[in-house]
Design a protein around this motif. Structure first.
Motif, PDB file in Angstrom:
ATOM      1  N   ALA A  20      44.579 117.021   8.896  1.00  0.00           N
ATOM      2  CA  ALA A  20      45.243 115.770   8.521  1.00  0.00           C
ATOM      3  C   ALA A  20      46.520 116.051   7.736  1.00  0.00           C
ATOM      4  CB  ALA A  20      44.298 114.900   7.697  1.00  0.00           C
ATOM      5  N   TRP A  21      46.448 116.992   6.815  1.00  0.00           N
ATOM      6  CA  TRP A  21      47.608 117.377   5.993  1.00  0.00           C
ATOM      7  C   TRP A  21      48.729 117.936   6.865  1.00  0.00           C
ATOM      8  CZ3 TRP A  21      49.051 122.591   4.435  1.00  0.00           C
ATOM      9  CH2 TRP A  21      49.984 122.636   3.401  1.00  0.00           C
ATOM     10  N   LEU A  22      48.362 118.787   7.833  1.00  0.00           N
ATOM     11  CA  LEU A  22      49.362 119.345   8.749  1.00  0.00           C
ATOM     12  C   LEU A  22      49.978 118.252   9.624  1.00  0.00           C
ATOM     13  CD1 LEU A  22      47.505 122.589   9.848  1.00  0.00           C
ATOM     14  CD2 LEU A  22      49.648 122.494   8.557  1.00  0.00           C
ATOM     15  N   CYS A  23      49.150 117.368  10.147  1.00  0.00           N
ATOM     16  CA  CYS A  23      49.666 116.274  10.982  1.00  0.00           C
ATOM     17  C   CYS A  23      50.662 115.415  10.208  1.00  0.00           C
ATOM     18  CB  CYS A  23      48.514 115.404  11.488  1.00  0.00           C
ATOM     19  SG  CYS A  23      47.535 116.137  12.813  1.00  0.00           S
ATOM     20  N   LYS A  24      50.344 115.156   8.948  1.00  0.00           N
ATOM     21  CA  LYS A  24      51.199 114.273   8.141  1.00  0.00           C
ATOM     22  C   LYS A  24      52.545 114.925   7.837  1.00  0.00           C
ATOM     23  CE  LYS A  24      50.669 110.895   4.478  1.00  0.00           C
ATOM     24  NZ  LYS A  24      50.585 109.808   5.456  1.00  0.00           N
ATOM     25  N   HIS A  25      52.522 116.198   7.444  1.00  0.00           N
ATOM     26  CA  HIS A  25      53.755 116.846   7.007  1.00  0.00           C
ATOM     27  C   HIS A  25      54.539 117.478   8.152  1.00  0.00           C
ATOM     28  CE1 HIS A  25      53.319 116.404   2.632  1.00  0.00           C
ATOM     29  NE2 HIS A  25      52.020 116.495   2.856  1.00  0.00           N
ATOM     30  N   TRP A  26      53.852 117.878   9.203  1.00  0.00           N
ATOM     31  CA  TRP A  26      54.519 118.504  10.345  1.00  0.00           C
ATOM     32  C   TRP A  26      54.833 117.470  11.423  1.00  0.00           C
ATOM     33  CZ3 TRP A  26      52.305 121.881  14.726  1.00  0.00           C
ATOM     34  CH2 TRP A  26      53.289 122.742  15.232  1.00  0.00           C
ATOM     35  N   GLN A  27      54.361 116.236  11.189  1.00  0.00           N
ATOM     36  CA  GLN A  27      54.571 115.120  12.124  1.00  0.00           C
ATOM     37  C   GLN A  27      54.058 115.484  13.513  1.00  0.00           C
ATOM     38  OE1 GLN A  27      58.820 114.383  11.598  1.00  0.00           O
ATOM     39  NE2 GLN A  27      58.390 112.885   9.991  1.00  0.00           N
ATOM     40  N   GLU A 181      47.597 127.111   0.149  1.00  0.00           N
ATOM     41  CA  GLU A 181      46.350 126.943  -0.596  1.00  0.00           C
ATOM     42  C   GLU A 181      46.204 125.463  -0.929  1.00  0.00           C
ATOM     43  OE1 GLU A 181      45.425 130.188  -3.527  1.00  0.00           O
ATOM     44  OE2 GLU A 181      47.521 130.724  -3.098  1.00  0.00           O
ATOM     45  N   LEU A 182      45.169 124.853  -0.371  1.00  0.00           N
ATOM     46  CA  LEU A 182      44.923 123.430  -0.602  1.00  0.00           C
ATOM     47  C   LEU A 182      43.830 123.244  -1.651  1.00  0.00           C
ATOM     48  CD1 LEU A 182      44.896 121.793   2.962  1.00  0.00           C
ATOM     49  CD2 LEU A 182      46.716 121.767   1.270  1.00  0.00           C
ATOM     50  N   PRO A 183      43.960 122.216  -2.495  1.00  0.00           N
ATOM     51  CA  PRO A 183      42.920 121.950  -3.491  1.00  0.00           C
ATOM     52  C   PRO A 183      41.776 121.141  -2.877  1.00  0.00           C
ATOM     53  CG  PRO A 183      44.654 120.333  -3.705  1.00  0.00           C
ATOM     54  CD  PRO A 183      45.092 121.273  -2.605  1.00  0.00           C
ATOM     55  N   HIS A 184      40.683 121.061  -3.627  1.00  0.00           N
ATOM     56  CA  HIS A 184      39.676 120.043  -3.340  1.00  0.00           C
ATOM     57  C   HIS A 184      40.220 118.738  -3.927  1.00  0.00           C
ATOM     58  CE1 HIS A 184      36.690 122.547  -1.565  1.00  0.00           C
ATOM     59  NE2 HIS A 184      36.445 123.245  -2.644  1.00  0.00           N
ATOM     60  N   PHE A 185      40.696 117.846  -3.076  1.00  0.00           N
ATOM     61  CA  PHE A 185      41.289 116.597  -3.562  1.00  0.00           C
ATOM     62  C   PHE A 185      40.218 115.732  -4.222  1.00  0.00           C
ATOM     63  CE2 PHE A 185      44.159 117.865  -0.122  1.00  0.00           C
ATOM     64  CZ  PHE A 185      45.391 117.745  -0.750  1.00  0.00           C
ATOM     65  N   SER A 186      40.493 115.267  -5.438  1.00  0.00           N
ATOM     66  CA  SER A 186      39.539 114.393  -6.125  1.00  0.00           C
ATOM     67  C   SER A 186      39.425 113.055  -5.408  1.00  0.00           C
ATOM     68  CB  SER A 186      39.962 114.178  -7.584  1.00  0.00           C
ATOM     69  OG  SER A 186      41.285 113.654  -7.647  1.00  0.00           O
ATOM     70  N   THR A 187      40.531 112.613  -4.838  1.00  0.00           N
ATOM     71  CA  THR A 187      40.558 111.410  -4.016  1.00  0.00           C
ATOM     72  C   THR A 187      41.248 111.763  -2.705  1.00  0.00           C
ATOM     73  OG1 THR A 187      40.708 109.971  -5.957  1.00  0.00           O
ATOM     74  CG2 THR A 187      41.330 109.019  -3.826  1.00  0.00           C
ATOM     75  N   VAL A 188      40.553 111.515  -1.612  1.00  0.00           N
ATOM     76  CA  VAL A 188      41.124 111.837  -0.302  1.00  0.00           C
ATOM     77  C   VAL A 188      41.674 110.557   0.305  1.00  0.00           C
ATOM     78  CG1 VAL A 188      40.712 112.801   1.981  1.00  0.00           C
ATOM     79  CG2 VAL A 188      39.476 113.707   0.013  1.00  0.00           C
ATOM     80  N   ASN A 189      43.009 110.438   0.312  1.00  0.00           N
ATOM     81  CA  ASN A 189      43.667 109.282   0.905  1.00  0.00           C
ATOM     82  C   ASN A 189      45.049 109.713   1.378  1.00  0.00           C
ATOM     83  OD1 ASN A 189      45.375 109.267  -1.401  1.00  0.00           O
ATOM     84  ND2 ASN A 189      43.953 107.927  -2.501  1.00  0.00           N
ATOM     85  N   PRO A 190      45.737 108.864   2.135  1.00  0.00           N
ATOM     86  CA  PRO A 190      47.057 109.259   2.645  1.00  0.00           C
ATOM     87  C   PRO A 190      48.050 109.627   1.547  1.00  0.00           C
ATOM     88  CG  PRO A 190      46.259 107.328   3.818  1.00  0.00           C
ATOM     89  CD  PRO A 190      45.306 107.562   2.688  1.00  0.00           C
ATOM     90  N   GLU A 191      47.967 108.952   0.408  1.00  0.00           N
ATOM     91  CA  GLU A 191      48.905 109.221  -0.678  1.00  0.00           C
ATOM     92  C   GLU A 191      48.699 110.616  -1.258  1.00  0.00           C
ATOM     93  OE1 GLU A 191      48.687 105.199   0.324  1.00  0.00           O
ATOM     94  OE2 GLU A 191      47.015 106.417  -0.456  1.00  0.00           O
ATOM     95  N   LEU A 193      47.457 113.249   0.257  1.00  0.00           N
ATOM     96  CA  LEU A 193      47.944 114.244   1.222  1.00  0.00           C
ATOM     97  C   LEU A 193      49.468 114.282   1.244  1.00  0.00           C
ATOM     98  CD1 LEU A 193      45.572 113.859   4.313  1.00  0.00           C
ATOM     99  CD2 LEU A 193      45.363 115.394   2.361  1.00  0.00           C
ATOM    100  N   ALA A 194      50.092 113.130   1.147  1.00  0.00           N
ATOM    101  CA  ALA A 194      51.556 113.067   1.191  1.00  0.00           C
ATOM    102  C   ALA A 194      52.176 113.745  -0.029  1.00  0.00           C
ATOM    103  CB  ALA A 194      52.016 111.622   1.281  1.00  0.00           C
ATOM    104  N   GLU A 195      51.523 113.618  -1.175  1.00  0.00           N
ATOM    105  CA  GLU A 195      52.082 114.166  -2.409  1.00  0.00           C
ATOM    106  C   GLU A 195      51.991 115.683  -2.478  1.00  0.00           C
ATOM    107  OE1 GLU A 195      50.053 112.180  -5.555  1.00  0.00           O
ATOM    108  OE2 GLU A 195      50.989 110.223  -5.132  1.00  0.00           O
ATOM    109  N   PHE A 196      51.056 116.264  -1.719  1.00  0.00           N
ATOM    110  CA  PHE A 196      50.889 117.722  -1.756  1.00  0.00           C
ATOM    111  C   PHE A 196      51.712 118.326  -0.612  1.00  0.00           C
ATOM    112  CE2 PHE A 196      48.867 121.842  -1.480  1.00  0.00           C
ATOM    113  CZ  PHE A 196      48.560 122.124  -2.798  1.00  0.00           C
ATOM    114  N   GLY A 197      52.894 118.797  -0.931  1.00  0.00           N
ATOM    115  CA  GLY A 197      53.829 119.254   0.092  1.00  0.00           C
ATOM    116  C   GLY A 197      53.473 120.607   0.683  1.00  0.00           C
ATOM    117  N   MET A 198      54.142 120.953   1.773  1.00  0.00           N
ATOM    118  CA  MET A 198      53.938 122.226   2.440  1.00  0.00           C
ATOM    119  C   MET A 198      54.828 123.298   1.832  1.00  0.00           C
ATOM    120  SD  MET A 198      53.187 121.774   6.502  1.00  0.00           S
ATOM    121  CE  MET A 198      54.873 121.391   6.951  1.00  0.00           C
ATOM    122  N   ALA A 199      54.259 124.490   1.646  1.00  0.00           N
ATOM    123  CA  ALA A 199      55.034 125.619   1.155  1.00  0.00           C
ATOM    124  C   ALA A 199      56.054 126.048   2.208  1.00  0.00           C
ATOM    125  CB  ALA A 199      54.101 126.782   0.828  1.00  0.00           C
ATOM    126  N   GLU A 200      57.166 126.571   1.745  1.00  0.00           N
ATOM    127  CA  GLU A 200      58.237 126.976   2.661  1.00  0.00           C
ATOM    128  C   GLU A 200      57.763 128.030   3.644  1.00  0.00           C
ATOM    129  OE1 GLU A 200      61.695 127.098   4.648  1.00  0.00           O
ATOM    130  OE2 GLU A 200      61.118 125.636   3.121  1.00  0.00           O
TER     131      GLU A 200
END
Length: 209
Positions: A20-27, A181-191, A193-200
């Protein structure tokens, strides 16, 4: 078309959140070739809700939350590699079921599906204790099958004891980069995922596909 097959060192390791994180940031679009278990929502439904990505229908939808070969037997089906065809998309995240050695039938595994699709793999692993062995064994299996590996994503508590050393060991013994490296999100929602950006380094790797 750029495509990436997200596999894991185990089931429940964080493949769907990573996808989901990849889909959101990599479109990217999303495709789950085999869904095992339909109660409580499917991975495709989770991805659509979390990322807003275009989701392509599964090739097989199996009723029981079991290994695909066992779930297919219960449903009276036989999974055939020839039934899998890549959907058309500019960018595509493919999510496997379980780890790379999970059986599709009594002959083929997820490794065979990756080879059939011509996919490059991204391995999702936990960041904590035990990850070095599981990750390096999975990398060995992928390489032995001739599946190219883009790198590893580690999922777990950020800054936990040993995680930095685990990362270093995986890169050294596995001979692949840890791209994120992804965290265990305390709240899993679109916001979240969007706030945690992709490393270069991950962006560069994805663009190299």
């Amino acid at each position: 078309m750029k495509q990436l097959f997200v596999t894991g060192t185990d089931t429940g390791i964080g493949k769907t959140i990573t996808s989901a994180w990849l889909c959101k940031h990599w479109q990217a679009d999303y495709w789950k070739p085999v869904q095992s278990g339909l109660d409580g929502g499917t991975d495709s439904q989770w991805i659509a809700n979390l990322s807003g990505a275009v989701v392509h229908p599964e090739t097989y939808r199996l009723t029981q939350p079991l290994s695909p070969h066992q779930a297919a037997d219960i449903d009276g089906l036989k999974i055939q590699l020839s039934d899998f065809h890549l959907p058309q998309a500019e960018r595509l995240i493919i999510e496997g079921a379980g780890g790379c050695m999970v059986p599709l039938n009594w002959r083929d595994t997820m490794l065979d599906l990756m080879t059939h699709l011509g996919s490059c793999a991204l391995l999702v692993a936990r960041s904590g204790l035990g990850t070095i062995n599981h990750t390096c064994l999975s990398l060995q299996a992928l390489k032995a099958a001739g599946v190219p590996v883009l790198g590893v994503v580690m999922v777990g508590q950020q800054g936990q004891l040993g995680s930095a050393a685990n990362r270093e060991a995986i890169e050294h013994f596995g001979e692949v980069p840890v791209l994120a490296e992804l965290p265990h999100f305390s709240t899993v929602n679109p916001e979240a995922l969007a706030e945690f950006g992709m490393a270069e380094r991950l962006v560069r790797a994805l663009n190299s596909l």
